[in-house]
Write an enzyme that holds these catalytic residues in place. Structure first.
Site, PDB file in Angstrom:
ATOM      1  N   SER A  82      -9.661   1.773   2.926  1.00 51.88           N
ATOM      2  CA  SER A  82      -9.063   2.538   1.926  1.00 51.88           C
ATOM      3  C   SER A  82      -7.707   1.816   1.064  1.00 51.88           C
ATOM      4  CB  SER A  82      -8.023   3.592   2.972  1.00 51.88           C
ATOM      5  OG  SER A  82      -7.298   3.010   3.602  1.00 51.88           O
ATOM      6  N   LYS A  84       0.671  -1.451   0.009  1.00 46.21           N
ATOM      7  CA  LYS A  84       0.184  -0.090  -0.085  1.00 46.21           C
ATOM      8  C   LYS A  84       0.837   1.267   0.021  1.00 46.21           C
ATOM      9  CE  LYS A  84      -3.975   1.816   2.521  1.00 46.21           C
ATOM     10  NZ  LYS A  84      -4.803   1.352   3.684  1.00 46.21           N
ATOM     11  N   SER A 140     -10.087  -0.669   6.928  1.00 46.23           N
ATOM     12  CA  SER A 140      -9.627  -0.792   5.544  1.00 46.23           C
ATOM     13  C   SER A 140      -8.702  -1.852   5.127  1.00 46.23           C
ATOM     14  CB  SER A 140      -8.744   0.791   5.567  1.00 46.23           C
ATOM     15  OG  SER A 140      -9.455   1.716   5.805  1.00 46.23           O
TER      16      SER A 140
END
Length: 469
Positions: A156, A83, A180
């Site tokens: 997210s 990420k 997330s």
């Protein structure tokens, strides 16, 4: 070896075994993955940055180490995404936006270093919502759900979820502040592990909310998640909040796939009321399968959470304001409006509201501890509703941060408690949107969750299903 067109959907564990044995080369797997990214990512928008040349050099080095007979790591030659909150030398770290994250060109997060030390090829930085909250920056293309392109891809860690679901990586690093890892895992038919808070180092990971944030793996099978987790977890002298207890052999626990006799707690009112029809039907079916495989369902009572949810969002926003103090409000124009709203909420949150959450989270954690005396783990949905149309979710995420608090009733309480949660697929809606549920355990129960999850996975067959893309 599987046919080339199927290589991208093979499990991480199998690809790693083949690259260590020489049945596959790291160069072959990495080139195949990069070719697939080149073909599909202009449509899916999973990546913020792809390490084309550097990934191939890393793959060549991996093959050279094997040819020299050197010791090979458990993830040898396997392409993995991280990420884009995670610092990595020679790559930008934008955290889904255009503000300064403060990382230099030589900084690397501990979690990235550990993946590389285990032999993984970091294929790229996965896209995410701005600052890891609910909305993508208006100038960033939203990752597209490969299972149902009109449906939400999660927040997210949306790019992490899409990259793995679409076969653009064999696993990915996600972070979870209020859901997330769990939201994109559920929305993309993946397995995701939110570990015990402090179990995976946060050093070099740009924070949203320090005391809420968890770092964990996402993949297409429970064993793959276990292998990633074993690599990522453990004490880190660079993170004073990291836990020192031994991680244990979680891969063996996943291979054991034990459900017989496992006590699974269900709060009927919390888990099965106030959810939509597809979620109710899928979770009911998942519970029946757990029982069929030998699990014992026990009634439990999860403490009331709804009243604290708005204040929990405010507390997370207050911590986010601290994380962004160097760039907000001084760089206000570089932020999208929804993230400005979050930071303004945090700046305006009172000490009384923050203290109320601090008190509640201790009480909730204590109540969970008592619950786990009667149940080895508890089960809940990840979301109260199936993934909405992407446009509907953009509108929801773009509203007041507090207005979205109810959507987090199955997620953010367990961030506050810091306990681990394993997300598993539980089918799809009539429109094709994936659905997921979670097994939640006491602190440091990751091995038990992975073993039970693997037992469910083997019976359900969900890990063999992939989007036709």
């Amino acid at each position: 070896m599987a046919a080339a067109e199927e290589l991208h959907y093979r499990h991480l564990a199998d690809v790693a075994a083949d690259t260590r044995s020489g049945t596959l080369s790291a160069v072959e797997v990495t080139q195949h993955t990069l070719d697939r990214i080149e073909r599909l990512d202009p449509r899916l928008h999973a990546f913020a940055f792809v390490r084309n040349d550097d990934a191939m050099r890393d793959a060549e080095d991996a093959d050279a180490r094997r040819s020299r007979g050197e010791s090979l790591g458990p993830l040898h030659g396997v392409p993995v995404a991280v990420k884009d909150l995670c610092a990595m030398a020679r790559t930008p770290t934008r955290a889904g936006g255009f503000f300064s994250t403060g990382f230099s060109s030589t900084d690397t997060a501990t979690v990235v270093t550990r993946l590389q030390d285990a032999g993984a090829i970091i294929i790229g930085k996965a896209q995410l919502t701005e600052g890891a909250w609910g909305s993508h920056h208006p100038d960033v293309a939203t990752p597209v759900n490969p299972w149902a392109e009109d449906r939400w891809s999660g927040a997210s860690s949306s790019g992490s979820g899409v990259s793995v679901a679409a076969g653009l990586a064999y696993g990915a690093v996600g972070t979870d502040t209020a859901g997330s890892i769990r939201f994109p895992s559920a929305a993309n038919h993946l397995v995701g592990l939110k570990p015990t808070w402090g179990r995976v180092s946060r050093h070099g990971v740009f924070p949203l909310s320090d005391t809420f944030d968890h770092v964990g793996p996402m993949a297409r099978s429970v064993l793959d998640v276990a292998l990633l987790y074993e690599t990522m977890a453990g004490p880190d002298p660079l993170d004073g909040t990291s836990l020192t207890e031994p991680v244990g052999d979680c891969a063996s626990a996943a291979r054991a796939a034990r459900l017989r006799g496992v006590r699974i707690g269900v709060d009927q009112a919390y888990a099965l009321e106030n959810v939509d029809g597809p979620t109710f039907s899928a979770l009911t079916a998942a519970l029946a399968l757990l029982v069929e495989q030998g699990a014992v369902i026990v009634d439990v009572c999860v403490p009331e959470v709804d009243a604290i949810l708005p204040r929990a969002v405010m507390a997370a926003a207050a911590e986010a304001a601290i994380s962004h103090a160097a760039s907000y409000p001084s760089e206000r124009a570089r932020y999208g409006q929804p993230y400005r709203d979050l930071l303004d909420l945090g700046i305006g949150t009172s000490a009384v509201d923050y203290a109320a959450v601090a008190i509640w989270r201790r009480e909730f954690r204590g109540a969970l501890h008592r619950t786990f005396a009667d149940a080895d783990m508890i089960v809940t949905p990840v979301m109260p509703i199936a993934p909405l149309l992407a446009g509907q979710m953009r509108a929801t995420a773009g509203s007041s941060p507090v207005d979205s608090a109810a959507f987090m009733r199955y997620t953010i309480p367990f961030n506050l408690a810091g306990v681990p949660s394993l997300t598993l697929p539980m089918g799809r809606t009539f429109e094709g949107a994936p659905l997921g549920f979670q097994l939640i355990g006491p602190e440091l129960s990751e091995a038990a969750l992975l073993s039970a999850g693997a037992g469910y996975e083997a019976a359900s067959g969900f890990s063999t299903r992939h989007p036709d893309i």
